[in-house]
Design a protein around this motif. Structure first.
Motif, PDB file in Angstrom:
ATOM      1  N   LEU A 283      29.282 -16.995 -23.445  1.00 43.40           N
ATOM      2  CA  LEU A 283      27.939 -16.994 -24.035  1.00 43.40           C
ATOM      3  C   LEU A 283      27.114 -18.205 -23.628  1.00 43.40           C
ATOM      4  O   LEU A 283      25.966 -18.346 -24.046  1.00 43.40           O
ATOM      5  N   ILE A 284      27.694 -19.101 -22.842  1.00 40.07           N
ATOM      6  CA  ILE A 284      26.968 -20.256 -22.313  1.00 40.07           C
ATOM      7  C   ILE A 284      27.114 -20.223 -20.796  1.00 40.07           C
ATOM      8  O   ILE A 284      28.228 -20.290 -20.265  1.00 40.07           O
ATOM      9  N   ALA A 285      25.997 -20.102 -20.109  1.00 39.81           N
ATOM     10  CA  ALA A 285      26.011 -19.975 -18.650  1.00 39.81           C
ATOM     11  C   ALA A 285      26.239 -21.333 -17.994  1.00 39.81           C
ATOM     12  O   ALA A 285      25.934 -22.391 -18.563  1.00 39.81           O
ATOM     13  N   ASN A 286      26.745 -21.311 -16.780  1.00 45.72           N
ATOM     14  CA  ASN A 286      26.927 -22.545 -16.019  1.00 45.72           C
ATOM     15  C   ASN A 286      25.602 -23.262 -15.808  1.00 45.72           C
ATOM     16  O   ASN A 286      25.570 -24.496 -15.681  1.00 45.72           O
ATOM     17  N   ASP A 287      24.501 -22.492 -15.769  1.00 49.75           N
ATOM     18  CA  ASP A 287      23.181 -23.092 -15.578  1.00 49.75           C
ATOM     19  C   ASP A 287      22.907 -24.199 -16.587  1.00 49.75           C
ATOM     20  O   ASP A 287      22.258 -25.203 -16.269  1.00 49.75           O
ATOM     21  N   VAL A 288      23.402 -24.023 -17.812  1.00 53.95           N
ATOM     22  CA  VAL A 288      23.111 -24.964 -18.888  1.00 53.95           C
ATOM     23  C   VAL A 288      23.614 -26.362 -18.537  1.00 53.95           C
ATOM     24  O   VAL A 288      23.005 -27.367 -18.933  1.00 53.95           O
ATOM     25  N   PHE A 289      24.683 -26.451 -17.779  1.00 55.68           N
ATOM     26  CA  PHE A 289      25.281 -27.751 -17.467  1.00 55.68           C
ATOM     27  C   PHE A 289      24.649 -28.419 -16.255  1.00 55.68           C
ATOM     28  O   PHE A 289      24.800 -29.626 -16.071  1.00 55.68           O
ATOM     29  N   ILE A 290      23.947 -27.665 -15.433  1.00 59.21           N
ATOM     30  CA  ILE A 290      23.462 -28.221 -14.170  1.00 59.21           C
ATOM     31  C   ILE A 290      21.944 -28.217 -14.025  1.00 59.21           C
ATOM     32  O   ILE A 290      21.398 -28.953 -13.200  1.00 59.21           O
ATOM     33  N   ASP A 291      21.252 -27.413 -14.816  1.00 60.59           N
ATOM     34  CA  ASP A 291      19.795 -27.312 -14.651  1.00 60.59           C
ATOM     35  C   ASP A 291      19.086 -28.589 -15.063  1.00 60.59           C
ATOM     36  O   ASP A 291      19.393 -29.186 -16.106  1.00 60.59           O
ATOM     37  N   ALA A 292      18.118 -29.001 -14.246  1.00 59.94           N
ATOM     38  CA  ALA A 292      17.198 -30.069 -14.616  1.00 59.94           C
ATOM     39  C   ALA A 292      16.051 -29.451 -15.405  1.00 59.94           C
ATOM     40  O   ALA A 292      15.929 -28.230 -15.515  1.00 59.94           O
ATOM     41  N   ARG A 293      15.188 -30.299 -15.932  1.00 62.05           N
ATOM     42  CA  ARG A 293      14.114 -29.817 -16.791  1.00 62.05           C
ATOM     43  C   ARG A 293      13.213 -28.813 -16.073  1.00 62.05           C
ATOM     44  O   ARG A 293      12.813 -27.790 -16.658  1.00 62.05           O
TER      45      ARG A 293
END
Length: 541
Positions: A283-293
């Motif tokens: 339910l938490i994508a990898n994007d959440v850990f790597i995306d900048a603002r």
């Protein structure tokens, strides 16, 4: 004037007690004023010949130039001051540190109040005392300065080197009932309603809603749904999953007058485990850990998140894009994670420290005009200008009420960047904004931003006594704080991505043990002394 005379006496006493070296006196010697000064007349009204000042803004995202819009053109017309903004192209800290090392600080600087370089440049004598500049060039400064803000920011030597924007005192919180904290728990309206508007304040309800949202809405315009989003992960952690989450859980800052270890609170740990379970459930994508603002903003504008623990003001532009495309796809604030007792959230609003502080560098070739410009912005006239704009152009006075013109409001809601470039009102130039003063002219917030703001009214608290706990640069406590924040920045993602609860427990236990070895107790002792000092400043027992 009483305040001004008190400062004169205080400075005279300090000079008699300590004095300065001849080198220091020469370095800080100021030329005489070019015009007659008066505590009753703002300096900018009598001294407005053309001049230019460089103004450093310590935020790389600020891109609005001076002089293109109506408001900045009007301010230059009234004060004679043209402003050249200097904004970092990349890493803000590197830019500021380079200027400090090279002694190339521009005329005026606006920094986040928390920046560790501020005491450094004050102690190094790189910025002017604003009270001394005001005494010399514009004593009207003392007529528009707020006593509580002055008291909070007065340095240990008795001088005032920085002045805040967006600052609220305890008295403001007693006076106004429409102060809203920034952190919000947001859900996409159409998806949330399709799920039956579930309670997401418990771990079970939170996980169930994310699960059903992913099942019901696997894609958004051909892109995978992101069930839960946060602020970006940094080397020091993630504000959504540490500070914000703790505040939503109403975890106390102190118990029995002593700072409380919020990180080891059982309710906080339980919710970190809930987030970990969400990760293990996909339910938490990898994007959440790597995306900048910037990447998050793009996905927000696409409506790809189902739920977010985020700051509403950081999300305003994206919300307006969604609203323009389809009002049902906007985000709404709902009650988020709560503690096991179901207590209301306790969300600190902006406090006495404000958001940013502004200083005048000793490299400033025209400190007279610099302090007069600050006085202009701090005055009711200046605040009305940066908030409302120009009467007849951006707003009208209708029976004593200030009403923004419809076409101006329409552009602001549909294209904030275009609004800033054309009109420049509504705190486009926020560096000296006085939000409590502006409440007297502020029109009710319009959809789609109103709901997010109004949701926070009952949960917002004053908590400035717990701000400003950053140790001085170069101190042992600063070294400890940096090491612990780095350790937490490494630990938090590991906790969220732990394979099992047993692994989570071990990672957390290792963190607490290593934190102690790094000197956590010494850091807490320093922070306790700062809290006690802050309470004394604010008159809080």
């Amino acid at each position: 004037m009483k305040k001004r005379l008190f400062l004169i006496g205080l400075l005279s006493s300090m000079a008699l007690l300590g004095g300065c070296s001849s080198d220091e006196e020469a370095k800080t010697e100021l030329p005489p004023p070019t015009h007659t000064v008066s505590a009753d007349v703002p300096g900018w009204t009598v001294n407005n010949s053309p001049t230019e000042l460089d103004w450093y803004i310590h935020f790389s995202w600020f891109t609005t130039p001076w002089g293109e819009d109506m408001v900045s053109q009007k301010i230059t017309e009234e004060t004679g001051v043209d402003i050249n903004f200097i904004v970092p192209a990349g890493n803000e800290a590197e830019k500021l540190n380079t200027m400090i090392a090279g002694d190339t600080l521009p005329d005026i600087l606006t920094l986040g109040w928390w920046e560790g370089q501020i005491p450094e440049i004050i102690d190094a004598g790189m910025v002017y005392a604003l009270d001394e500049l005001a005494e010399m060039y514009d004593p009207y400064f003392f007529e528009v300065a707020d006593d509580a803000r002055e008291g909070w920011y007065t340095h240990t030597d008795g001088h005032l080197y920085q002045y805040p924007n967006s600052s609220y005192s305890p008295a403001d919180y007693e006076k106004y009932d429409n102060i809203s904290a920034n952190p919000t728990f947001l859900v996409r309206k159409d998806m949330y309603e399709a799920l039956g508007s579930p309670d997401m304040s418990t771990p079970e309800g939170f996980l169930d809603a994310l699960t059903r949202a992913k099942e019901m809405f696997p894609e958004v315009n051909g892109q995978p749904l992101i069930p839960f989003g946060t602020h970006e992960f940094t080397s020091a952690g993630n504000m959504s999953l540490d500070l914000f989450l703790q505040n939503f859980l109403a975890i106390p800052f102190e118990k029995d007058g002593k700072l409380y270890d919020r990180t080891t609170d059982p309710d906080y740990i339980e919710w970190l485990k809930t987030i970990n379970q969400a990760w293990r459930d996909g339910l938490i994508a990898n994007d959440v850990f790597i995306d900048a603002r910037s990447q998050m903003e793009e996905k927000q504008a696409q409506g790809r998140y189902f739920a977010m623990l985020y700051q509403r003001t950081d999300f305003a532009a994206q919300q307006q894009i969604l609203y323009a495309n389809d009002p049902d796809t906007v985000y709404v604030a709902i009650d988020g994670p709560k503690n096991s007792a179901g207590d209301d959230h306790t969300l600190p609003g902006v406090g006495i420290q404000g958001w940013t502080v502004t200083l005048i560098s000793k490299n400033c070739e025209d400190p007279e005009r610099a302090i007069q410009l600050l006085t202009y912005f701090m005055s009711e006239h200046g605040q009305k200008r940066i908030k409302l704009g120009i009467e007849g152009e951006t707003y009208d006075n209708i029976d004593g009420k200030y009403v923004t013109k419809p076409e101006v409001t329409e552009l602001k809601m549909s294209d904030r960047v275009g609004y800033d470039r054309k009109y420049g009102a509504d705190d486009t130039f926020w560096m000296m904004q006085d939000l409590p003063m502006q409440l007297q002219w502020t029109e009710p917030t319009q959809p789609p931003l109103a709901q997010m703001e109004e949701w926070g009214y009952p949960y917002t608290i004053f908590a400035s006594q717990y701000d400003g706990l950053t140790p001085p640069i170069g101190s042992d406590e600063e070294t400890i704080a940096l090491k612990i924040s780095t350790l937490w920045g490494e630990t938090l993602p590991e906790l969220i991505r732990a394979e099992t609860e047993a692994e989570f427990d071990q990672i957390f236990a290792d963190f607490v043990a290593e934190r102690e070895e790094l000197g956590f107790a010494q850091l807490v002792e320093f922070q306790q002394s700062k809290v006690d000092s802050n309470k004394a400043k604010l008159g809080i027992e």
